[in-house]
Write an enzyme that holds these catalytic residues in place. Structure first.
Site, PDB file in Angstrom:
ATOM      1  N   ALA A   1       0.795  -1.328   0.070  1.00 27.37           N
ATOM      2  CA  ALA A   1      -0.034   0.137  -0.174  1.00 27.37           C
ATOM      3  C   ALA A   1       0.713   1.156   0.088  1.00 27.37           C
ATOM      4  O   ALA A   1       0.169   2.569   0.079  1.00 27.37           O
ATOM      5  CB  ALA A   1      -0.924   0.126   1.169  1.00 27.37           C
ATOM      6  N   ALA A   2       2.098   1.152  -0.355  1.00 31.43           N
ATOM      7  CA  ALA A   2       3.103   2.150  -0.206  1.00 31.43           C
ATOM      8  C   ALA A   2       2.612   3.332  -0.888  1.00 31.43           C
ATOM      9  O   ALA A   2       2.584   4.571  -0.600  1.00 31.43           O
ATOM     10  CB  ALA A   2       4.556   1.934  -0.124  1.00 31.43           C
TER      11      ALA A   2
ATOM     12  N   ASP B   1       0.001   3.668  -2.827  1.00 28.12           N
ATOM     13  CA  ASP B   1      -1.292   4.546  -2.653  1.00 28.12           C
ATOM     14  C   ASP B   1      -1.548   5.405  -1.784  1.00 28.12           C
ATOM     15  O   ASP B   1      -2.064   6.407  -1.631  1.00 28.12           O
ATOM     16  CB  ASP B   1      -2.453   3.358  -2.879  1.00 28.12           C
ATOM     17  CG  ASP B   1      -2.366   2.709  -4.213  1.00 28.12           C
ATOM     18  OD1 ASP B   1      -2.201   3.144  -4.945  1.00 28.12           O
ATOM     19  OD2 ASP B   1      -2.661   1.267  -4.070  1.00 28.12           O
TER      20      ASP B   1
END
Length: 335
Positions: free
Chosen positions: A278-279, A281
């Protein structure tokens, strides 16, 4: 201040080919949410991860998730301080219904979300090794259902927003249509060009801010980004296509910022990464939230770095996205 996001699928997929609209508020509500859609379901045979990603460390775990970049970025923006309405497509299945309920729990207005008859909500299998590296298999499902006509139906929403944040898993013609509406009405167009692909100059000329990673920057410019000098060259190519602000994300080395005739690398924060899914986003959602608050670019990037740093220390996609209070506390600890 308001934000619209246009996109669909990603390392993690929902079914949303979506656009989201956000109206800035002072802060996102307290508490720590978990969307609950990540589920460890797959035990792969030894060596599978190395076959998928040569040279990688052994598989550590795998996830089946329902999410996508526009949804994840909407969640990141919402949790970091934006009040969001999400315009998107899901399948007309139970997963789609659960997504709508769970997005609502993150203070996102899901009234504009469209359930596409006969389509399944997109899903993804994510393989993650002990080093936090990942390989992702995606079934897009309803992600591809965001049509030009649906975008045009949201013209007023896009036109009244202050920013439009887009990704590239929706049909390209829909992305271009949304960008044209935004550009015509002086809505800032922010493009996260993922997944990596070549793009027509017609679209790039409509973009105000672009946030590619190294792979995406190379695809757009033909320049392999392995150093700050390479990043500067790639940024100049994108400037020549009409993009005013270029931010090339460089993984653990931070972000190369090029804007208004100045450029420099803004380092990130050092943390022990568990899962980097998720980094990107989280970075994009938090970045736009900070910009909507009137934060200067370098400080907005630092804010986004903090949000992403927290996210990579947790497993999963949306469960890893931090709330505003967590980001503020993290920054306070950094001094």
């Amino acid at each position: 201040a308001s934000l619209v996001v246009e996109g669909g699928g990603d390392p993690v997929t929902v079914t949303v080919a979506g656009v989201f609209d956000a109206t800035k508020t002072a802060a996102c509500g307290g508490g720590h949410g978990n969307l609950g859609l990540d589920a460890a379901i797959l035990y792969a045979p030894a060596g599978l991860f190395q076959q998928l990603l040569p040279g990688a460390a052994p598989l550590d775990y795998a996830w089946s998730v329902v999410s996508d970049p526009s949804q994840d970025q909407a969640v990141a923006a919402g949790r970091s301080g934006a009040d969001i309405a999400f315009i998107a497509c899901t399948g007309d299945d139970d997963i789609g219904e659960r997504i709508r309920r769970q997005l609502a729990s993150d203070k996102i207005d899901v009234a504009p979300v469209c359930a596409v008859a006969g389509e399944a909500t997109g899903v993804a299998l994510i393989f993650v090794n002990a080093e936090g590296e990942n390989v992702i298999g995606i079934h897009a499902g309803a992600n591809a259902a965001l049509s030009v006509s649906q975008v045009e139906a949201e013209k007023e929403r896009i036109a009244s927003a202050q920013a439009l944040l887009m990704q590239l898993e929706s049909p390209l013609e829909s992305v271009i249509a949304a960008a044209k509406i935004a550009h015509h009405h002086h809505t800032t167009v922010v493009l996260n060009p993922a997944p990596a692909r070549e793009l027509p100059d017609e679209l790039l000329a409509l973009v105000d801010i672009i946030t590619p990673n190294e792979t995406e920057a190379e695809k757009l410019t033909g320049i392999r980004v392995e150093s700050d000098e390479d990043a500067a060259k790639a940024a100049n190519v994108l400037h020549a296509k009409g993009i005013g602000t270029v931010m090339i994300t460089l993984g653990s080395r931070g972000v190369w910022l090029s804007a208004e005739g100045e450029s420099r690398r803004i380092p990130g924060f050092r943390v022990q990464a568990i899962d980097t899914i998720a980094a990107g986003d989280t970075f994009n959602g938090a970045l736009v939230t900070a910009l909507l608050e009137g934060t200067a670019l370098p400080e907005a990037i630092r804010f986004a770095h903090a949000a992403a740093a927290i996210a990579v220390t947790r497993k999963g996609a949306q469960p890893s996205v931090p709330w505003r209070t967590e980001i503020d506390e993290f920054l306070a600890q950094q001094g």
